[in-house]
Design an enzyme around this catalytic site. Structure first.
Site, PDB file in Angstrom:
ATOM      1  N   GLY A  38       0.805  -1.219   0.000  1.00 34.09           N
ATOM      2  CA  GLY A  38       0.000   0.000   0.000  1.00 34.09           C
ATOM      3  C   GLY A  38       0.832   1.261   0.000  1.00 34.09           C
ATOM      4  N   GLY A  39       2.132   1.120   0.287  1.00 35.81           N
ATOM      5  CA  GLY A  39       3.026   2.273   0.197  1.00 35.81           C
ATOM      6  C   GLY A  39       2.800   3.336   1.246  1.00 35.81           C
ATOM      7  N   LYS A  50      -6.339  11.272   6.642  1.00 30.75           N
ATOM      8  CA  LYS A  50      -7.774  11.533   6.536  1.00 30.75           C
ATOM      9  C   LYS A  50      -8.519  11.030   7.766  1.00 30.75           C
ATOM     10  CE  LYS A  50      -6.500  13.273   2.876  1.00 30.75           C
ATOM     11  NZ  LYS A  50      -5.086  13.123   3.264  1.00 30.75           N
ATOM     12  N   SER A 194       3.093  25.431   2.801  1.00 30.43           N
ATOM     13  CA  SER A 194       1.636  25.544   2.851  1.00 30.43           C
ATOM     14  C   SER A 194       0.970  24.840   1.681  1.00 30.43           C
ATOM     15  CB  SER A 194       1.209  27.014   2.874  1.00 30.43           C
ATOM     16  OG  SER A 194       1.361  27.605   1.590  1.00 30.43           O
ATOM     17  N   GLY A 195       1.626  23.775   1.186  1.00 25.55           N
ATOM     18  CA  GLY A 195       0.951  22.923   0.217  1.00 25.55           C
ATOM     19  C   GLY A 195      -0.067  22.049   0.923  1.00 25.55           C
ATOM     20  N   ALA A 196      -0.564  21.036   0.227  1.00 26.25           N
ATOM     21  CA  ALA A 196      -1.617  20.201   0.782  1.00 26.25           C
ATOM     22  C   ALA A 196      -1.208  19.557   2.102  1.00 26.25           C
ATOM     23  CB  ALA A 196      -2.022  19.133  -0.230  1.00 26.25           C
ATOM     24  N   ILE A 197       0.000  18.979   2.162  1.00 27.11           N
ATOM     25  CA  ILE A 197       0.432  18.308   3.390  1.00 27.11           C
ATOM     26  C   ILE A 197       0.506  19.296   4.541  1.00 27.11           C
ATOM     27  CG2 ILE A 197       2.351  17.082   4.497  1.00 27.11           C
ATOM     28  CD1 ILE A 197       3.003  15.855   1.774  1.00 27.11           C
ATOM     29  N   GLY A 284       7.468  19.315   0.447  1.00 30.96           N
ATOM     30  CA  GLY A 284       7.381  18.489  -0.741  1.00 30.96           C
ATOM     31  C   GLY A 284       8.083  17.155  -0.592  1.00 30.96           C
ATOM     32  N   HIS A 457     -31.743  18.016  -5.753  1.00 37.65           N
ATOM     33  CA  HIS A 457     -31.974  19.015  -4.706  1.00 37.65           C
ATOM     34  C   HIS A 457     -32.514  18.324  -3.466  1.00 37.65           C
ATOM     35  CE1 HIS A 457     -33.214  22.791  -2.837  1.00 37.65           C
ATOM     36  NE2 HIS A 457     -34.359  22.199  -2.549  1.00 37.65           N
TER      37      HIS A 457
END
Length: 478
Positions: A38-39, A50, A194-197, A284, A457
């Site tokens: 799964g890495g 998450k 301030s990237g996603a991570i 990164g 809706h």
């Protein structure tokens, strides 16, 4: 030697998908892994973060129970239990990957792989993982030795990028690995990047009461996002109490017994010192290209990644690369798609190269951010005459009912053809909503198609259609 049609080096999202798809196509297949089925994504990245963020979200909502007509007194964080739940989620999925490989009759070879020569993979004994405790190999796993393969797919992923002078030590200066399994809650935290991570960890730790400062060398938070969406994210982060220093960089870290003093150079050239309990380096990742035998084979690399064509082929026949090790965007879903694409091409199936402009990006911070395609600036720079649509969540009934009225859907169209060039979103569940625009772009949908589609809706997805209508002066609910 054991002979295979395909040997995949690395069992992360790209690797295990490539192996399973190859086996489905009737190719005798093995996957070599040294650390975790799964890495990083499944074990120490996408999935466990998450789980942490979900715990933070539930805690945040519980703390605002009165706004929903509820009484929820005495809610507190049990950090050990939060981390334990996150690890259980990863463990369940890790076992699931093992089951899928077994079901599809993919051999698992446990150890460190290198390419001895074209067509031969040499596997040495496994060593301790560089991040986290390594998982034990499946019971039926093969061991060290040499294995022949007509096709070798390199899917070794990436690791945290390390900046000189800001090296993590696992105690005071963390990578994402230590950040997702802390032994205690720090009182204060500095996030570099301030990237996603970076912003996901900032969101998690701020939600559980930590004083958080984020440093970004570029002038925009979430630098790759549309500036309008990034500005809304900045406003929301600051409202939550996250301190943002943009256009700034950390030039030095001085470690104490149980704290760190960071020297920060601001955009105007001035310097200031920030003392915190812990630092997260989130600047990164870099591809894992070392010790694979690539240099001896003459495989071309560029800036720490393997160079490939649009079908994952390197310059050396029979050697391929997919996922993070093959370069940006470094996203699990891109790796999975590449994995299937490469082995389908190997099997002689008709394939369609990936259009990287149609790969969505998702950030699971609070609020969520998601995007696909060109930003408004990129579209203008590419020479398009654009029509821009915007619809705020405050005009959406479901968002108001959820108590999540802060958000925006922004759409970008070619004014001449009606082609959807890009979509950018911020707000509740936009990481789920973005796929609607991904499918629309894949099918070359025009604004007319989206206008005539009927959206259910009440749903958040109605904001997507209203944004399209807005681009052509037809929005109803604003």
């Amino acid at each position: 030697m054991n002979a295979y049609d395909v040997v995949v080096i690395g069992a992360g999202p790209g690797g295990y998908v490539a192996a399973i798809r190859a086996a489905q196509l009737g190719l005798k297949t093995a996957v070599v892994e040294n650390k975790h089925l799964g890495g990083v994504c499944l074990n120490w990245g996408c999935i466990p973060t998450k789980a942490l963020l979900r715990s933070a979200e539930v805690y945040r909502l519980a703390g605002h129970g009165q706004a929903y007509g509820l009484k929820a007194d005495g809610v507190s964080i049990d950090l050990a239990a939060v981390v334990a739940r996150s690890r259980r989620v990863s463990g369940q999925l890790n076992a699931g990957v093992a089951g899928l490989l077994k079901k599809n009759k993919v051999d698992v070879i446990w150890g460190r792989a290198s390419i001895a020569k074209v067509g031969v993979v040499a596997v040495a004994p496994a060593k301790d993982a560089e991040y986290g405790k390594p998982n034990p190999p499946p019971k039926a796993a093969l061991g060290p030795g040499e294995y022949s393969a007509k096709h070798i797919v390199v899917a070794t992923g990436a690791r945290p990028r390390i900046l000189p002078g800001l090296e993590p030590d696992g105690k005071l200066v963390w990578t994402y690995v230590e950040a997702m399994a802390p032994k205690a809650t720090p009182n204060s935290l500095l996030v570099i990047g301030s990237g996603a991570i970076g912003v996901e960890f900032a969101s998690f730790y701020r939600a559980i009461g930590v004083e958080v400062t984020v440093i970004e060398v570029l002038p925009q938070v979430l630098p790759i996002e549309d500036p309008e969406i990034a500005a809304l994210a900045k406003k929301s982060f600051e409202k939550q109490g996250i301190h943002l220093l943009l256009g700034a960089k950390v030039t030095a870290l001085k470690k104490g017994a149980n704290d760190v003093t960071a020297t920060v150079e601001l955009g105007d050239g001035s310097k200031r010192e920030i003392e915190v309990d812990r630092v997260i380096s989130a600047v990164g990742v870099a591809g894992n290209i070392e010790a694979l035998g690539l240099e001896a084979l003459g495989v071309k690399t560029d800036r720490g990644c393997v160079t490939t064509d649009d079908l994952g082929r390197t310059n050396v026949p029979g050697v391929y690369a997919i996922g993070d090790v093959a370069g940006p965007p470094m996203l699990a879903h891109k790796a999975e798609h590449e994995g299937a694409l490469v082995v389908e091409a190997i099997a002689g199936k008709p394939v369609r190269p990936i259009d990287k402009r149609k790969i969505p990006g998702c950030t699971y911070s609070n609020p969520q951010v998601a995007s696909v395609g060109l930003t408004e600036k990129q579209a203008n720079e590419a020479g398009y005459d654009v029509k821009i649509g915007r619809f705020p969540f405050v005009g959406n009934g479901k968002a108001i009912a959820l108590g999540e009225p802060d958000g925006l859907v922004k759409t970008i169209f070619d004014a001449k053809t009606g082609q959807l060039l890009g979509a950018h979103m911020i707000g509740a569940e936009v990481t789920e909503l973005i796929q609607g625009f991904v499918v629309a772009m894949q099918l070359e949908t025009t604004e007319e198609d989206l206008m005539h589609a009927i959206f259910p809706h009440p749903t958040l997805s109605e904001a997507m259609q209203e944004s399209v209508l807005s681009a052509y002066g037809r929005a109803i609910h604003i």
